[in-house]
Scaffold this active site. Structure first.
Site, PDB file in Angstrom:
ATOM      1  N   GLY A 287       0.904  -1.165   0.078  1.00  0.00           N
ATOM      2  CA  GLY A 287      -0.010   0.159  -0.063  1.00  0.00           C
ATOM      3  C   GLY A 287       0.872   1.138  -0.054  1.00  0.00           C
TER       4      GLY A 287
ATOM      5  N   GLY B 224       0.899   5.562   1.055  1.00  0.00           N
ATOM      6  CA  GLY B 224      -0.009   6.672   1.379  1.00  0.00           C
ATOM      7  C   GLY B 224       0.769   8.022   1.195  1.00  0.00           C
ATOM      8  N   GLY B 225       0.358   9.250   1.801  1.00  0.00           N
ATOM      9  CA  GLY B 225       0.833  10.356   1.663  1.00  0.00           C
ATOM     10  C   GLY B 225       2.420  10.511   1.960  1.00  0.00           C
TER      11      GLY B 225
ATOM     12  N   GLY C 192       4.592   7.689   2.218  1.00  0.00           N
ATOM     13  CA  GLY C 192       5.646   6.794   1.576  1.00  0.00           C
ATOM     14  C   GLY C 192       4.574   5.487   1.126  1.00  0.00           C
TER      15      GLY C 192
ATOM     16  N   VAL D 196       4.531   0.946   1.277  1.00  0.00           N
ATOM     17  CA  VAL D 196       4.756  -0.096   2.075  1.00  0.00           C
ATOM     18  C   VAL D 196       4.851  -1.296   1.166  1.00  0.00           C
ATOM     19  CG1 VAL D 196       4.187  -1.847   3.992  1.00  0.00           C
ATOM     20  CG2 VAL D 196       3.496   0.740   4.266  1.00  0.00           C
TER      21      VAL D 196
ATOM     22  N   LYS E 211       8.889  -0.309   4.826  1.00  0.00           N
ATOM     23  CA  LYS E 211       8.249   1.268   4.793  1.00  0.00           C
ATOM     24  C   LYS E 211       9.183   2.086   4.517  1.00  0.00           C
ATOM     25  CE  LYS E 211       4.970   4.238   6.789  1.00  0.00           C
ATOM     26  NZ  LYS E 211       3.853   4.718   7.810  1.00  0.00           N
TER      27      LYS E 211
ATOM     28  N   ASP F 198      -4.186   8.051  15.821  1.00  0.00           N
ATOM     29  CA  ASP F 198      -4.748   8.118  14.486  1.00  0.00           C
ATOM     30  C   ASP F 198      -5.400   6.956  14.434  1.00  0.00           C
ATOM     31  OD1 ASP F 198      -5.337   8.764  12.015  1.00  0.00           O
ATOM     32  OD2 ASP F 198      -3.663   8.339  11.111  1.00  0.00           O
TER      33      ASP F 198
END
Length: 664
Positions: free
Chosen positions: A414, A416-417, A419, A421, A436, A530
């Site tokens: 996956g 995200g903003g 980086g 994984v 990651k 989070d």
């Protein structure tokens, strides 16, 4: 049988403790009473001396005595016969007659010896001559058999006033014999004995018994007292004697004290020993001990059959639980268990029931993940954003590439903003890990690198089954990276997107595991900050794990504005106010609301509107959307969504306990 053993041990310990305590009390009482013996003996001695001086004074005042000594004794035979009459009248062991110079005229115990011997240097003779008053002292006799006597003297005076003339001195010696020892024994409440010092002057005292009560009538008593008390001549003279000391006489144990007896010149001529038998003091305790043993024996006779009956009654549910444990271990969760009653067996039955309920929930959760995979959803490809022509991000490790000379890249998990994984094989450990990395654009500035450092640093402090473990941190090929546990499963976000809402049982199991993971995070002093479905991974084995600590903060840094995801942010997080563990529990409340109802409590197209709703709006009761929810579960979710932190559950463990009470 175990109960019988317990009773025997209990009675035995009770008797032993009571005996020990009683002996200590008895010793202390004896010690206190023995410490009073010197004062008691001093009072008895003074009264004896006063009485004996009075007796001798009465003899000295008789006209016949005055006439006899005025004539110098009237000849040896007359003096001896008269002295014998005095001795019989006084009850004395010996009577002495002295002239005005202190020379001996006669003594009844040695009629033909010591005539003319000068006694003027002896206090009990010199005082009557020089002061014309009575005197008394203790004297010892060892040459003709040991003896200890109290001698009293009186001047024989004729005339009155200035014409008073001294004719001589009369003295009487009274033996410290058995009768006197009984007097002291009765006064002190114990056994007593008079001892004479038969040793030569300056030598170690050698005490011999001259008068005693029955309990101390032991030929070895004098030697025993000398040895046990450790008395020296100097100690006898000073009265500095060890007290009390242990003494054994005629087969009985005593605590004893020794009182010195001094001559008129202060020399130690003997002593008085007084003892209290320990067994007499413990007689009452022995009766109690016999009673305890008798009662214990009776209880033992009754307890043996009762213990067998009780053991059978207790063993039956334990045996059923053992069979149930074996069946549960084989996967049979429908095995009958005994009803939970009181006591240890009931507590064990309740624990087994909780375990079975947890296993059922976990089994349903496993089935949910398996069904998701069966529908063709690959939980390792979690909504990857558009990529380059090779299916991977435009920058970073390449599929099949050996990254950092250690990690073989096997696929993208996956992005995200901050980086991406990757799933990779750690060739050194020969196991799959999640790798990651930061995008180069994010890593060029300090914030991205700091966030990566923070995530690995915080994650490495936590080791728990419901938290993804972090392994390594480094830099290679121009990018920062860290490795962590690779979790094969689906995110809770994927499950919710696929199912809409989750069934009660698997959702409840996820909620409880999230609480346990949060508990570990909070015990490490960390606020996650989070918590959301995308950061919870559910493994194929039914284990839920927390991940992504990118915005987490140490508890001591609370109050720093947090990043986060608006639909799951607590009111204090929206305000940038101080956050603590209860802030994560608010996010858990949002997450549970969504799992059990299929929607979030606050939703809007504008993130800022969502944050306003968190601050101002009262959340709906989840039962209005899902009426079949247990009331306790709905109340728990509403409590987590309280605007004030103080109104929420205090800890993740408290929330877990509330969820454990929910019945599915």
């Amino acid at each position: 049988m175990g109960a019988a053993v317990v009773i025997v041990v209990t009675v035995g310990l009770s008797v032993a403790l009571a005996s020990g305590k009683a002996e200590g009390v008895a010793r202390e009482r004896i010690r206190d009473e023995l410490l009073r013996v010197p004062a008691l003996f001093a009072g008895w001695r003074d009264s004896q001396m006063s009485a004996r001086r009075g007796q001798v004074r009465a003899v000295a005042e008789q006209p016949g005595t005055k006439a006899l000594l005025a004539e110098g004794g009237g000849g040896p035979e007359t003096a001896h016969d008269t002295s014998l009459e005095f001795a019989r009248a006084l009850g004395a062991g010996a009577v002495f007659l002295f002239d005005t110079q202190g020379r001996l005229i006669v003594r009844t115990d040695r009629p033909r010896e010591e005539g003319g011997r000068d006694f003027s240097g002896v206090s009990w003779v010199s005082v009557p001559i020089s002061r014309l008053t009575e005197a008394s002292a203790f004297i010892a006799e060892v040459s003709r058999g040991p003896a200890l006597s109290l001698v009293a003297s009186a001047p024989v005076l004729q005339g009155a006033g200035t014409e008073r003339v001294l004719n001589g001195v009369v003295s009487a010696a009274f033996r410290m014999d058995d009768e006197r020892a009984h007097e002291v024994g009765r006064l002190a409440g114990g056994e007593a004995a008079f001892l004479v010092n038969a040793a030569a002057r300056g030598a170690v005292p050698r005490l011999e018994v001259v008068g005693t009560t029955e309990g101390f009538r032991d030929p070895a008593l004098g030697r025993e007292v000398s040895a046990q008390s450790g008395t020296t001549e100097a100690q006898l003279a000073r009265g500095d004697l060890p007290s009390p000391f242990a003494l054994r006489a005629r087969g009985r144990d005593y605590l004893a004290t020794l009182v010195p007896i001094l001559s008129g010149s202060g020399e130690p001529v003997g002593g008085m020993v007084v003892g209290r038998a320990k067994d007499e003091e413990l007689a009452a305790m022995r009766e109690i001990r016999r009673s305890l043993l008798g009662v214990g024996a009776l209880i033992l006779l009754l307890s043996v059959p009762l213990s067998f009956a009780f053991a059978r009654a207790l063993a039956r549910p334990i045996q059923q639980l053992a069979i149930g444990a074996e069946e549960i271990g084989r996967g049979n969760l429908d095995v009958p268990l005994p009803r939970a009653g009181r006591g240890e067996a009931g507590a064990l039955a309740r624990a087994f029931e909780v375990m079975r309920r947890e296993l059922r929930e976990k089994a349903q959760l496993e089935q949910l993940v398996a069904d998701l995979r069966g529908r063709g959803v690959d939980p390792t490809l979690r909504g990857v954003p558009p990529t380059g022509t090779d299916g991977l991000p435009s920058s970073g490790p390449v599929l099949g590439h050996l990254f950092a000379q250690r990690y073989e890249i096997r696929g993208l998990v996956g992005r995200g903003g901050m980086g991406a994984v990757y799933r990779a094989l750690d060739r050194e450990l020969d196991e799959e890990v999640a790798l990651k990395v930061l995008e180069k654009s994010a890593g060029e500035g300090a914030p991205g690198e700091q966030q990566l450092r923070r995530e690995i640093k915080l994650a490495r402090t936590i080791t728990h089954a419901n938290v993804v473990r972090a392994y390594d941190f480094g830099e290679a090929e121009g990018v920062r990276f860290f490795t962590m546990e690779y979790v094969a499963g689906a995110t809770l976000r994927e499950l919710l997107d696929e199912e809409g809402r989750l069934a009660l049982t698997p959702a409840l199991q996820i909620a409880k595991q999230v609480c346990r993971g949060l508990g570990a995070v909070h015990r490490a002093g960390i606020v996650h900050g989070d918590l959301k479905p995308a950061n919870i991974v559910v493994m194929t084995g039914g284990i839920a794990k927390l991940t992504d600590f990118g915005v987490a903060r140490a508890r001591r840094q609370a109050g720093t504005p947090f990043a986060g995801t608006p639909p799951y942010m607590s009111p204090e997080q929206v305000r940038g106010a101080e956050m603590d563990e209860r802030s994560d529990l608010y996010s858990a409340g949002v997450l549970m609301f969504e799992m059990f109802t299929g929607r979030r409590p606050f939703d809007a197209g504008d993130p800022f509107e969502v944050m306003r709703l968190h601050l101002e709006e009262v959340p709906p009761n989840p039962r209005t959307l899902q009426p079949t929810l247990p009331e306790l579960l709905a109340d728990t979710i509403v409590a987590c969504l309280a605007k004030a932190k103080a109104d929420r559950p205090a800890t993740a463990a408290d929330l877990d306990r509330l969820l454990m009470r929910v019945r599915t």
